[in-house]
Design an enzyme around this catalytic site. Structure first.
Site, PDB file in Angstrom:
ATOM      1  CB  SER A   1     -11.814   1.364  -7.834  1.00 26.77           C
ATOM      2  OG  SER A   1     -10.694   1.914  -7.147  1.00 26.77           O
TER       3      SER A   1
ATOM      4  CB  CYS B   1      23.232   2.520  -1.713  1.00 23.63           C
ATOM      5  SG  CYS B   1      22.679   1.156  -2.778  1.00 23.63           S
TER       6      CYS B   1
ATOM      7  CE1 TYR C   1       4.151  -6.390  -2.554  1.00 24.30           C
ATOM      8  CE2 TYR C   1       4.651  -6.774  -0.245  1.00 24.30           C
ATOM      9  CZ  TYR C   1       3.958  -6.093  -1.224  1.00 24.30           C
ATOM     10  OH  TYR C   1       3.058  -5.108  -0.873  1.00 24.30           O
TER      11      TYR C   1
ATOM     12  CD  GLU D   1     -18.538  -2.389 -10.721  1.00 25.47           C
ATOM     13  OE1 GLU D   1     -17.951  -2.265  -9.624  1.00 25.47           O
ATOM     14  OE2 GLU D   1     -19.452  -3.217 -10.911  1.00 25.47           O
TER      15      GLU D   1
ATOM     16  NE  ARG E   1       0.646 -12.627  -4.869  1.00 25.97           N
ATOM     17  CZ  ARG E   1       0.735 -13.591  -3.926  1.00 25.97           C
ATOM     18  NH1 ARG E   1       1.140 -13.303  -2.710  1.00 25.97           N
ATOM     19  NH2 ARG E   1       0.412 -14.828  -4.215  1.00 25.97           N
TER      20      ARG E   1
ATOM     21  CB  CYS F   1      22.634  -3.947  -1.654  1.00 29.77           C
ATOM     22  SG  CYS F   1      22.640  -2.682  -2.959  1.00 29.77           S
TER      23      CYS F   1
ATOM     24  CG  ASP G   1       1.032  -6.345 -14.110  1.00 28.39           C
ATOM     25  OD1 ASP G   1       1.295  -5.923 -15.254  1.00 28.39           O
ATOM     26  OD2 ASP G   1      -0.081  -6.169 -13.577  1.00 28.39           O
TER      27      ASP G   1
ATOM     28  CG  ASN H   1     -13.767   0.613 -14.630  1.00 27.57           C
ATOM     29  OD1 ASN H   1     -12.970  -0.318 -14.591  1.00 27.57           O
ATOM     30  ND2 ASN H   1     -14.069   1.326 -13.563  1.00 27.57           N
TER      31      ASN H   1
ATOM     32  CG  HIS I   1       0.817   2.597  -7.327  1.00 28.73           C
ATOM     33  ND1 HIS I   1      -0.508   2.219  -7.388  1.00 28.73           N
ATOM     34  CD2 HIS I   1       0.809   3.906  -6.950  1.00 28.73           C
ATOM     35  CE1 HIS I   1      -1.279   3.255  -7.072  1.00 28.73           C
ATOM     36  NE2 HIS I   1      -0.504   4.281  -6.812  1.00 28.73           N
TER      37      HIS I   1
END
Length: 241
Positions: free
Chosen positions: A184, A126, A59, A210, A62, A142, A100, A208, A115
């Site tokens: 999708s 905490c 991550y 497709e 990313r 933290c 993002d 979309n 998400h």
């Protein structure tokens, strides 16, 4: 469509297809970054518990990728549409499955990240959620409670409950247009939003690359790259405001 019957409330759901043209990979990319390792190692609480440093490193990469990613025409069009609808006294809610920040970078204001968000982290001690654009390790403290080794990406992994579900259901119940973009249609609960909107009396539109797995639930559809079909649709709506 006249000004009188232009949509009073629009809920837009966006998926990975919106950000793909900005260079961000999707789960479905052949030989993409998400196919190099089992998802149960990268995107589950169990995988994180087994090997937190491996997951943190993934991550972190990313997160670093986001620093070179820019919004595309689809992100910009949705931000312009939101501003135009608000100026006309109409409701607009953008629900995204993407972690993002490209919607916000483009100027969108009312965004629900169901998400989670890659540029935020969460303390498992905490529960604090803080903005975090840099790397995270198993030794990170933290900033709120000072616990060590309990910080994790603020993203929803498989087996975890998506965020803002109560708010999303309220907005779906009072929308008169639901638009699904770049998804999708096979990941629940988001895949079921079109049916919730239909039961509430909303018109439904799919934009979309497709037909999605749930294409038959939509009243209308436009297919093509998000950077093409989203600005065209947004311009059509704004003509009637």
């Amino acid at each position: 469509m006249s000004n009188a019957n232009a949509p009073r409330g629009i809920v837009v759901l966006t998926g990975a297809g919106v950000s793909a043209e900005s260079g961000l990979g999707t789960f479905r990319d052949v030989d993409g970054i998400w196919t190099k390792y089992p998802l149960e190692d990268l995107a589950t609480p169990e995988g994180f518990a087994r090997n937190p440093d491996f997951v943190q490193g993934f991550y972190n990469d990313r997160r670093a990728q986001l620093k070179t990613s820019e919004p595309n025409a689809a992100h910009v069009a949705l931000a312009r549409l939101e501003a135009a609808l608000q100026a006309a006294g109409r409701r607009f809610t953008l629900v995204t499955q993407n972690v993002d920040h490209l919607h916000e970078t483009a100027g969108s204001q009312n965004v629900l990240h169901m998400h989670g968000e890659l540029l935020k982290v969460r303390c498992q001690a905490c529960g604090s959620v803080v903005r975090w654009p840099d790397d995270l390790t198993s030794k990170t403290h933290c900033p709120v409670c000072e616990a060590t080794g309990l910080m994790r990406p603020h993203v929803v992994w498989f087996g975890e409950m998506p965020l803002y579900m109560d708010e999303i259901e309220v907005e779906l119940s009072r929308a008169d247009l639901f638009v699904s973009i770049g998804t999708s249609g096979n990941v629940y609960p988001a895949a079921g939003f079109v049916q919730l909107a239909r039961r509430a009396g909303a018109r439904t539109l799919e934009l979309n690359l497709e037909p999605s797995d749930g294409a038959t639930f939509f009243d209308e559809a436009r297919y093509g790259k998000a950077s093409d079909v989203v600005p065209g649709w947004a311009n059509d709506i704004m003509k009637w405001l």
